[in-house]
Structures are given as structure tokens and as C-alpha cells.
Design an enzyme around this catalytic site. Structure first.
Site, PDB file in Angstrom:
ATOM      1  N   VAL A 152       0.834  -1.198   0.000  1.00 57.46           N
ATOM      2  CA  VAL A 152       0.000   0.000   0.000  1.00 57.46           C
ATOM      3  C   VAL A 152       0.872   1.254   0.000  1.00 57.46           C
ATOM      4  CG1 VAL A 152      -1.599   1.360   1.409  1.00 57.46           C
ATOM      5  CG2 VAL A 152      -2.033  -1.070   1.042  1.00 57.46           C
ATOM      6  N   GLU A 153       1.957   1.225   0.761  1.00 58.30           N
ATOM      7  CA  GLU A 153       2.790   2.419   0.900  1.00 58.30           C
ATOM      8  C   GLU A 153       3.554   2.757  -0.380  1.00 58.30           C
ATOM      9  OE1 GLU A 153       2.973   4.602   3.203  1.00 58.30           O
ATOM     10  OE2 GLU A 153       1.782   3.652   4.769  1.00 58.30           O
ATOM     11  N   THR A 154       4.229   1.781  -0.974  1.00 63.26           N
ATOM     12  CA  THR A 154       5.157   2.116  -2.068  1.00 63.26           C
ATOM     13  C   THR A 154       5.118   1.154  -3.248  1.00 63.26           C
ATOM     14  OG1 THR A 154       6.985   0.839  -1.077  1.00 63.26           O
ATOM     15  CG2 THR A 154       6.776   3.166  -0.433  1.00 63.26           C
TER      16      THR A 154
ATOM     17  N   TYR B  89      -7.391   2.799   5.219  1.00 60.01           N
ATOM     18  CA  TYR B  89      -6.002   2.356   5.087  1.00 60.01           C
ATOM     19  C   TYR B  89      -5.806   0.988   5.742  1.00 60.01           C
ATOM     20  CZ  TYR B  89      -0.944   2.216   5.762  1.00 60.01           C
ATOM     21  OH  TYR B  89       0.369   1.826   5.786  1.00 60.01           O
TER      22      TYR B  89
END
Length: 382
Positions: free
Chosen positions: A167-169, A365
């Protein structure tokens, strides 16, 4: 059925919370916990150190020089850094004079229009999609040894770690190319005019301090640090303060480097969640149904990022659960995932769900992290 490790439970019929606060994350300060050296085969070492090639990103915003050192706030910050941390005043003046103002960071940090309805289905579709799932399978296959070691050491399932980094990168593909000094300094001294402006400026001033301490401790140029428009760094998008407090040297090379070591990122994500309340072996969330007649459950919404209600309290308030039984003695929070004009989804969130929200304080999230990890695990098992 709980949303949890796929190696333990079958797939759910449906199933982290919002990615802008980061917890939204070089060698770091001496208090960062070190892992004891463990014997590994040459094959394991090669697999753990290998990182996929990334395209060299073009600068996202060059910014403009505004001589932050001459701003009232900048001069005060320099005074504090000299007194509190022993920095050289002339060097700090030079650094802040070379720092650029990023209007892009100002524009991107502004909150979304409040009149736009939240839509979980649309948010989910951005993260639970083929490109990210396939990249997650490749990441898991490459770093399975490190993922298994992190799960054993910290109790955080491999799919949750995979979900967060995805999800982050997108597994290191989108780590950001803003100069961290530029982004954080801009937000520290000129945060947009919002109700929480003073608190956010104080937060970013703290992160500016941590950026300079991080660079000093690692012996690197602070302008070499690249990250998101909010200053988050590396595969796991830790803010500088989180790097200094929670990141670990998980590949055993004697330094912590979330920019270039996916193995350090894996261990650091697991350590962060463990410190923030992750409970080994517990599920993440259970799908729930709320009563249209008994609406006492409405008072249980938005009651903080913690699991506080018993099963009996929830039932009395008109909440039922699809699972045959809930784990005895556990407490839950009632989570609503709004779907625009479509029906809202309701979930009973456990302590582990709320541990994920400490990484990013958003229901969307947290659920996306859990679902992406589940989807990647399912794809690997096909």
C-alpha cells in the site's frame, strides 16, 4: 469469519485505514534496537539482500529558495537546535538557506473537500488490483525468508507486512523523489491554514529536527534524503522520527537503511506494529451487521482507535456478527466503511486492526492493508 492470516483461515467474502498521515517513515541513532546475528545460508543472504531495480525518478518539484534561516520561525528553530542538540549555528544557517520552499507539498497536504462522500469501494480498488497483487507475489517470493523471520520474531503475519509495504510504495517502486529537507521544512514553517495548523507545524518542526539528527548520526548529507511530499522515507515510508525510534537493522549489516534495504523495511514494519499493540495470533476484523430498529450501535462509532466493547455490549446495541463465534474475552471497536451512496460496510475491529491505524490513522487504510495482504497470499497459493 475474521480477517486474518490466510495460512490459517479461508478467504473472506469481503474485507487498513488512510494513507497520508504516515505514520505515516542510512544508519540510525544508537537507541534503535539491533537484532542478534543469526547464521544464514549463502542462498538466504542473497535472497534477502536482492532488491528489484527501480527507475530513476525525475524530481517532482524543484521548489524555490526563500532563505528559511531568515524567517522568524527558522531563526528560532536554529536557536533551539544549537541549544538542545549542539549543532553548529553557521552550518544550520547554511542548510536552511539552501532549503527550497515546495508549493507542491503545501497543495498535496491540504485535506480533501469535506463535501465529497467517502467511498470505500473506490478506495479499495486503488490498492487491491492486479499490478499491486502481482508485485506483492514477487516481493513475497523474493523476501520470504525475511518475512518468515519477522513474523516469528514480532508476531506480525507475513501478509500484513506485505500489505503495508504494498500500500505504501508498491514494493519499493514509488518511494517519492522530493528532497525531505525541502518538504518537511516547508510544512514546518508554512503549513496550510487548517484548524489543526499549529499542531501540524509543531509535528513537522519535530520531524525537521529528527531529519537533521538522522543525517548527523548516519554521517550523510541531509539533502540526500528523498521521500514523499510529507517527508516519509523508503520502502516502508517511515517519517524521520519513526526511523530513529522504531526502525531496525534486520539484514544484519550493521546499519539501518529503509531506502535501500527491503529486509530492513520488513523488520521495521513488524517492529513498529508490535510496539503499537499488535497481538500475536489474533485476527484483524470480523464483518458485522447493524440493526435498523435498535440503533444504539450508532453511539459506538468514532470512539477512538481502540477496541473497547465486549461482544455482549455490541449485541445489546444491535450489532450481530457473521462469524459463528467470536474469540472469548476479546474487545472490539465498531468500524464503518462508507460507500458513497451505496450501503456502508460495518466491521468489528480488534486490537490488531487498530495497531495498523497507528501506522496511518484511517479505517480505509487499515482495511486495505489487510485485504491486499490477503489477496497476495491467495495469489501465491493458486
Amino acid at each position: 469469519m475474521p480477517l486474518t492470516s490466510l495460512r490459517r483461515l479461508p478467504a473472506l467474502t469481503s474485507a487498513l485505514l488512510f494513507s497520508a498521515l504516515c505514520a505515516l517513515p542510512p544508519a540510525l541513532h544508537a537507541e534503535s534496537p539491533k537484532q542478534p546475528a543469526k547464521s544464514k545460508s549463502a542462498k538466504d543472504k542473497k535472497a534477502e539482500k536482492k532488491a528489484p531495480a527501480k527507475k530513476k525518478a525525475a524530481p517532482e518539484d524543484q521548489g524555490e529558495f526563500v532563505k528559511f534561516n531568515e524567517w522568524k520561525e527558522g531563526a528560532q528553530f536554529i536557536d533551539e537546535m544549537v541549544q538542545r542538540n549542539g549543532f553548529d549555528r553557521a552550518e544550520l544557517n547554511k542548510l536552511l538557506a539552501q532549503t527550497r520552499y515546495l508549493d507542491t507539498a503545501i497543495q498535496l497536504i491540504k485535506p480533501a473537500p469535506s463535501n465529497k462522500p467517502k467511498n470505500w469501494a473506490a478506495y479499495r480498488a486503488r490498492f487491491i488490483e492486479p499490478v499491486r497483487i502481482n508485485a506483492g507475489v514477487e516481493f513475497w517470493n523474493t523476501y520470504g525468508v525475511a518475512l518468515a523471520r519477522a513474523e516469528a520474531q514480532y508476531g506480525v503475519p507475513m501478509e500484513i507486512i506485505v500489505g503495508i509495504i504494498g500500500v505504501e510504495t508498491v514494493y519499493g517502486r514509488n518511494t517519492g523523489n522530493f528532497r525531505v529537507m525541502d518538504a518537511i521544512t516547508t510544512l514546518a514553517f508554512d503549513y496550510p491554514n487548517t484548524p489543526n495548523r499549529e499542531a501540524r507545524m509543531a509535528f513537522f518542526r519535530g520531524e525537521l529536527e529528527n531529519t537533521l539528527l538522522l543525517a548527523r548520526d548516519a554521517g550523510i548529507d541531509p539533502f540526500s534524503l528523498r521521500g514523499s511530499y510529507a517527508g516519509a522515507i523508503g520502502w516502508a515510508q517511515f517519517m524521520p522520527g519513526s526511523i530513529r525510534e522504531y526502525a531496525v537493522d534486520f539484514d544484519g549489516d550493521g546499519k539501518i537503511d529503509l531506502r535501500n534495504s527491503p529486509v530492513d523495511a520488513i523488520g521495521s514494519v513488524a517492529h513498529y506494529l508490535a510496539v503499537h499493540g499488535w497481538q500475536r495470533g489474533e485476527p484483524v476484523a470480523f464483518p458485522a451487521t447493524v440493526s435498523a430498529d435498535n440503533r444504539q450501535w450508532e453511539s459506538m462509532l468514532n470512539q477512538g482507535l481502540e477496541a473497547k466493547y465486549t461482544e455482549q455490549q455490541l449485541q445489546a446495541a444491535g450489532v450481530t456478527v457473521s462469524a459463528p463465534t467470536l474469540p472469548a474475552g476479546m474487545r472490539f471497536g465498531l468500524v464503518d466503511l462508507q460507500n458513497g451512496t451505496n450501503p456502508t460496510e460495518y466491521w468489528l475491529a480488534t486490537n490488531n486492526f487498530f495497531a495498523i491505524t497507528q501506522y496511518n490513522r484511517s479505517y480505509f487504510y487499515a482495511m486495505s492493508v489487510a485485504e491486499l495482504g490477503r489477496a497476495v497470499a491467495a495469489a501465491r497459493n493458486r
